[in-house]
Design a protein around this motif. Structure first.
Motif, PDB file in Angstrom:
ATOM      1  N   GLY A   1       2.161   2.190  -3.253  1.00 49.92           N
ATOM      2  CA  GLY A   1       1.168   2.818  -4.119  1.00 49.92           C
ATOM      3  C   GLY A   1       1.277   4.329  -4.148  1.00 49.92           C
ATOM      4  O   GLY A   1       0.894   4.978  -5.120  1.00 49.92           O
ATOM      5  N   SER A   2       1.809   4.910  -3.071  1.00 54.80           N
ATOM      6  CA  SER A   2       1.960   6.368  -3.017  1.00 54.80           C
ATOM      7  C   SER A   2       3.410   6.810  -3.234  1.00 54.80           C
ATOM      8  O   SER A   2       3.732   7.989  -3.101  1.00 54.80           O
TER       9      SER A   2
ATOM     10  N   SER B   1       9.399   3.339 -17.505  1.00 55.25           N
ATOM     11  CA  SER B   1       8.247   3.736 -16.698  1.00 55.25           C
ATOM     12  C   SER B   1       8.458   3.291 -15.255  1.00 55.25           C
ATOM     13  O   SER B   1       8.371   2.099 -14.950  1.00 55.25           O
TER      14      SER B   1
ATOM     15  N   GLU C   1       0.830  -1.207   0.000  1.00 56.71           N
ATOM     16  CA  GLU C   1       0.000   0.000   0.000  1.00 56.71           C
ATOM     17  C   GLU C   1       0.865   1.258   0.000  1.00 56.71           C
ATOM     18  O   GLU C   1       0.571   2.227  -0.706  1.00 56.71           O
TER      19      GLU C   1
ATOM     20  N   VAL D   1       6.881   0.268  -9.881  1.00 62.37           N
ATOM     21  CA  VAL D   1       6.254   0.393  -8.568  1.00 62.37           C
ATOM     22  C   VAL D   1       5.022  -0.507  -8.492  1.00 62.37           C
ATOM     23  O   VAL D   1       4.810  -1.213  -7.502  1.00 62.37           O
ATOM     24  N   ARG D   2       4.218  -0.482  -9.547  1.00 65.53           N
ATOM     25  CA  ARG D   2       3.009  -1.303  -9.569  1.00 65.53           C
ATOM     26  C   ARG D   2       3.359  -2.789  -9.531  1.00 65.53           C
ATOM     27  O   ARG D   2       2.755  -3.571  -8.790  1.00 65.53           O
ATOM     28  N   GLU D   3       4.353  -3.172 -10.310  1.00 60.74           N
ATOM     29  CA  GLU D   3       4.785  -4.571 -10.342  1.00 60.74           C
ATOM     30  C   GLU D   3       5.307  -5.010  -8.970  1.00 60.74           C
ATOM     31  O   GLU D   3       5.024  -6.123  -8.508  1.00 60.74           O
ATOM     32  N   SER D   4       6.061  -4.131  -8.302  1.00 65.42           N
ATOM     33  CA  SER D   4       6.617  -4.457  -6.984  1.00 65.42           C
ATOM     34  C   SER D   4       5.502  -4.606  -5.951  1.00 65.42           C
ATOM     35  O   SER D   4       5.536  -5.515  -5.113  1.00 65.42           O
ATOM     36  N   ALA D   5       4.529  -3.697  -5.999  1.00 69.28           N
ATOM     37  CA  ALA D   5       3.404  -3.772  -5.069  1.00 69.28           C
ATOM     38  C   ALA D   5       2.613  -5.059  -5.284  1.00 69.28           C
ATOM     39  O   ALA D   5       2.188  -5.714  -4.321  1.00 69.28           O
ATOM     40  N   GLU D   6       2.432  -5.429  -6.543  1.00 67.34           N
ATOM     41  CA  GLU D   6       1.704  -6.669  -6.847  1.00 67.34           C
ATOM     42  C   GLU D   6       2.479  -7.891  -6.348  1.00 67.34           C
ATOM     43  O   GLU D   6       1.891  -8.854  -5.845  1.00 67.34           O
TER      44      GLU D   6
ATOM     45  N   GLU E   1       6.500   4.050 -12.881  1.00 62.52           N
ATOM     46  CA  GLU E   1       5.180   3.685 -12.372  1.00 62.52           C
ATOM     47  C   GLU E   1       4.921   2.191 -12.543  1.00 62.52           C
ATOM     48  O   GLU E   1       4.346   1.537 -11.679  1.00 62.52           O
ATOM     49  N   ALA E   2       5.356   1.654 -13.672  1.00 59.16           N
ATOM     50  CA  ALA E   2       5.151   0.225 -13.939  1.00 59.16           C
ATOM     51  C   ALA E   2       5.939  -0.624 -12.950  1.00 59.16           C
ATOM     52  O   ALA E   2       5.449  -1.647 -12.466  1.00 59.16           O
TER      53      ALA E   2
END
Length: 235
Positions: free
Chosen positions: A119-120, A130, A116, A135-140, A132-133
């Motif tokens: 995410g920020s 990217s 979470e 960060v999203r992949e790591s969070a997932e 952002e990609a």
């Protein structure tokens, strides 16, 4: 010590007890603990070294200046670690590491909190990549690990989980390092040099190099809002 993930907390609390007042550890202090952990300094050696440094401080005729950094104890900690190594103290601990007593639900909750927080996070961007990609992949990935831990019949091997968390954090750090402007990196390194300056005479060149590296690592992650993922930071 490989299973003993309360390493950071124990050192922080022991330092605060000996100092007599609560003092939030600085970036330099946390980086120093990280270098001890990575060098395999036993927890007992760190605690003994802190005690020895404060015992020496309390024998001084003048105590006008308080001990405001864990770095004051660095040389004593390394001496204690060397003494333990030479005396083969702690060999039994190496065979049967202290269990941290973690629960599956506790670990899963920690992983989801970090997912979470990611995410920020705001990683610097660069052309053709990217952040952002990533960060999203790591969070997932953290979310999937949390599910695996929670659904497992028993507590997973913490060493294996720690390795996977290290890989995720190293990828995030590499992206931050590559995309951070040179001026910003120079500023962080200069900050590290200033904070380390008072303690250089008490450490070897290799110790200073490792501490400097950990300091920069921590500052860059903090600057982007990326949490430390290691189980050592769980508490």
């Amino acid at each position: 010590m490989e299973n003993y993930f309360n390493y950071f907390t124990e050192i922080e609390e022991h330092f605060q007890r000996r100092r007599g007042t609560i003092l939030l550890l600085s970036t330099l202090d946390w980086a120093l603990i990280e270098t001890w952990k990575n060098a395999g300094v036993p927890l007992e050696a760190a605690l003994r070294g802190i005690d020895a440094a404060f015992d020496r401080y309390e024998q001084r005729p003048s105590k006008s200046k308080k001990v405001n950094s864990l770095a004051y104890c660095a040389q004593e900690v390394l001496s204690a670690a060397e003494d333990m190594k030479e005396a083969a103290v702690g060999a039994e601990q190496a065979k049967a590491p202290k269990e941290p007593g973690f629960e599956k639900t506790e670990i899963a909750a920690y992983l989801r909190r970090n997912a979470e927080r990611l995410g920020s996070a705001r990683l610097p961007g660069r052309e053709g990549f990217s952040s952002e990609a990533l960060v999203r992949e790591s969070a997932e990935s953290l979310g999937r690990l949390a599910d695996e831990v929670e659904q497992a019949e028993k507590l997973p091997r913490l060493e294996d989980l720690e390795r996977r968390l290290t890989v995720i954090e190293e990828k995030l750090f590499a992206a931050i390092l590559a995309a951070t402007p040179d001026d910003a990196l120079v500023a962080v390194r200069a900050e590290a040099d200033r904070d380390l300056a008072p303690y250089r005479r008490n450490m070897t060149a290799s110790q200073i190099e490792q501490l400097h590296k950990q300091y920069v690592h921590k500052r860059l992650l903090e600057g982007c809002g990326v949490p430390r993922l290691s189980l050592f930071y769980m508490h």
